[in-house]
Design a protein around this motif. Structure first.
Motif, PDB file in Angstrom:
ATOM      1  N   GLN A 187       0.833  -1.206   0.000  1.00 38.33           N
ATOM      2  CA  GLN A 187       0.000   0.000   0.000  1.00 38.33           C
ATOM      3  C   GLN A 187       0.862   1.248   0.000  1.00 38.33           C
ATOM      4  O   GLN A 187       0.571   2.215  -0.706  1.00 38.33           O
ATOM      5  CB  GLN A 187      -0.930  -0.007   1.213  1.00 38.33           C
ATOM      6  CG  GLN A 187      -1.997  -1.076   1.145  1.00 38.33           C
ATOM      7  CD  GLN A 187      -2.709  -1.293   2.471  1.00 38.33           C
ATOM      8  OE1 GLN A 187      -2.124  -1.163   3.539  1.00 38.33           O
ATOM      9  NE2 GLN A 187      -3.994  -1.633   2.382  1.00 38.33           N
ATOM     10  N   LEU A 188       1.940   1.238   0.779  1.00 39.17           N
ATOM     11  CA  LEU A 188       2.846   2.388   0.809  1.00 39.17           C
ATOM     12  C   LEU A 188       3.461   2.625  -0.565  1.00 39.17           C
ATOM     13  O   LEU A 188       3.526   3.768  -1.033  1.00 39.17           O
ATOM     14  CB  LEU A 188       3.951   2.164   1.848  1.00 39.17           C
ATOM     15  CG  LEU A 188       5.004   3.265   1.904  1.00 39.17           C
ATOM     16  CD1 LEU A 188       4.418   4.563   2.446  1.00 39.17           C
ATOM     17  CD2 LEU A 188       6.200   2.824   2.735  1.00 39.17           C
ATOM     18  N   LEU A 189       3.902   1.558  -1.221  1.00 39.90           N
ATOM     19  CA  LEU A 189       4.497   1.693  -2.545  1.00 39.90           C
ATOM     20  C   LEU A 189       3.510   2.304  -3.531  1.00 39.90           C
ATOM     21  O   LEU A 189       3.883   3.163  -4.343  1.00 39.90           O
ATOM     22  CB  LEU A 189       4.987   0.339  -3.051  1.00 39.90           C
ATOM     23  CG  LEU A 189       6.143  -0.287  -2.273  1.00 39.90           C
ATOM     24  CD1 LEU A 189       6.418  -1.699  -2.774  1.00 39.90           C
ATOM     25  CD2 LEU A 189       7.395   0.569  -2.353  1.00 39.90           C
ATOM     26  N   GLN A 190       2.256   1.879  -3.453  1.00 47.31           N
ATOM     27  CA  GLN A 190       1.220   2.448  -4.326  1.00 47.31           C
ATOM     28  C   GLN A 190       0.997   3.924  -4.023  1.00 47.31           C
ATOM     29  O   GLN A 190       0.951   4.757  -4.936  1.00 47.31           O
ATOM     30  CB  GLN A 190      -0.097   1.700  -4.146  1.00 47.31           C
ATOM     31  CG  GLN A 190      -0.329   0.627  -5.158  1.00 47.31           C
ATOM     32  CD  GLN A 190      -1.730   0.060  -5.033  1.00 47.31           C
ATOM     33  OE1 GLN A 190      -2.250  -0.129  -3.933  1.00 47.31           O
ATOM     34  NE2 GLN A 190      -2.343  -0.211  -6.151  1.00 47.31           N
ATOM     35  N   GLN A 191       0.852   4.247  -2.747  1.00 46.75           N
ATOM     36  CA  GLN A 191       0.587   5.641  -2.338  1.00 46.75           C
ATOM     37  C   GLN A 191       1.705   6.576  -2.781  1.00 46.75           C
ATOM     38  O   GLN A 191       1.457   7.712  -3.156  1.00 46.75           O
ATOM     39  CB  GLN A 191       0.436   5.738  -0.821  1.00 46.75           C
ATOM     40  CG  GLN A 191      -0.832   5.138  -0.284  1.00 46.75           C
ATOM     41  CD  GLN A 191      -0.875   5.136   1.240  1.00 46.75           C
ATOM     42  OE1 GLN A 191      -0.067   5.774   1.905  1.00 46.75           O
ATOM     43  NE2 GLN A 191      -1.811   4.391   1.795  1.00 46.75           N
ATOM     44  N   GLU A 192       2.937   6.087  -2.726  1.00 47.26           N
ATOM     45  CA  GLU A 192       4.094   6.928  -3.035  1.00 47.26           C
ATOM     46  C   GLU A 192       4.601   6.747  -4.464  1.00 47.26           C
ATOM     47  O   GLU A 192       5.666   7.248  -4.816  1.00 47.26           O
ATOM     48  CB  GLU A 192       5.218   6.663  -2.025  1.00 47.26           C
ATOM     49  CG  GLU A 192       4.831   6.995  -0.592  1.00 47.26           C
ATOM     50  CD  GLU A 192       4.451   8.459  -0.417  1.00 47.26           C
ATOM     51  OE1 GLU A 192       5.203   9.334  -0.889  1.00 47.26           O
ATOM     52  OE2 GLU A 192       3.391   8.722   0.209  1.00 47.26           O
ATOM     53  N   ASN A 193       3.828   6.041  -5.293  1.00 48.47           N
ATOM     54  CA  ASN A 193       4.127   5.855  -6.716  1.00 48.47           C
ATOM     55  C   ASN A 193       5.463   5.176  -6.998  1.00 48.47           C
ATOM     56  O   ASN A 193       6.165   5.549  -7.937  1.00 48.47           O
ATOM     57  CB  ASN A 193       4.042   7.192  -7.468  1.00 48.47           C
ATOM     58  CG  ASN A 193       2.654   7.767  -7.415  1.00 48.47           C
ATOM     59  OD1 ASN A 193       1.664   7.054  -7.591  1.00 48.47           O
ATOM     60  ND2 ASN A 193       2.551   9.054  -7.142  1.00 48.47           N
TER      61      ASN A 193
ATOM     62  N   LEU B 115      13.702   1.940   3.726  1.00 53.15           N
ATOM     63  CA  LEU B 115      14.590   2.274   2.639  1.00 53.15           C
ATOM     64  C   LEU B 115      14.137   1.511   1.410  1.00 53.15           C
ATOM     65  O   LEU B 115      13.981   0.290   1.455  1.00 53.15           O
ATOM     66  CB  LEU B 115      16.034   1.900   2.989  1.00 53.15           C
ATOM     67  CG  LEU B 115      17.089   2.184   1.920  1.00 53.15           C
ATOM     68  CD1 LEU B 115      17.187   3.678   1.636  1.00 53.15           C
ATOM     69  CD2 LEU B 115      18.432   1.638   2.368  1.00 53.15           C
ATOM     70  N   ILE B 116      13.885   2.233   0.333  1.00 46.71           N
ATOM     71  CA  ILE B 116      13.483   1.622  -0.933  1.00 46.71           C
ATOM     72  C   ILE B 116      14.597   1.880  -1.941  1.00 46.71           C
ATOM     73  O   ILE B 116      14.972   3.022  -2.192  1.00 46.71           O
ATOM     74  CB  ILE B 116      12.142   2.184  -1.435  1.00 46.71           C
ATOM     75  CG1 ILE B 116      11.053   1.878  -0.412  1.00 46.71           C
ATOM     76  CG2 ILE B 116      11.792   1.607  -2.801  1.00 46.71           C
ATOM     77  CD1 ILE B 116       9.708   2.495  -0.717  1.00 46.71           C
TER      78      ILE B 116
END
Length: 67
Positions: free
Chosen positions: A21-27, A59-60
């Motif tokens: 969900q975080l990855l989606q929200q932050e594109n 960290l991504i």
């Protein structure tokens, strides 16, 4: 709301948010990346179950091509 640090920047997010969900929200893309929480790599198969906690350091890292 909780506060996390995403790539060294503070970010306020809702409670009960998982990595996907975080990855989606932050594109962020869902492929070609690695995710670490508090300096521990999280397997992609666990992204749906891994809920983020207040104070987590995320960290991504995105893979790049070149040479």
């Amino acid at each position: 709301m909780i506060t996390i640090h995403l790539n060294e920047q503070a970010l306020n997010i809702d409670n009960n948010v998982n990595i996907s969900q975080l990855l989606q929200q932050e594109n962020f893309p869902q492929i070609g990346i690695a995710v670490a929480i508090n300096q521990q790599i999280i397997s992609k198969s666990n992204w749906e179950e891994q809920l983020l906690q207040d104070g987590d350091n995320i960290l991504i890292i995105q893979a790049t091509q070149g040479g």
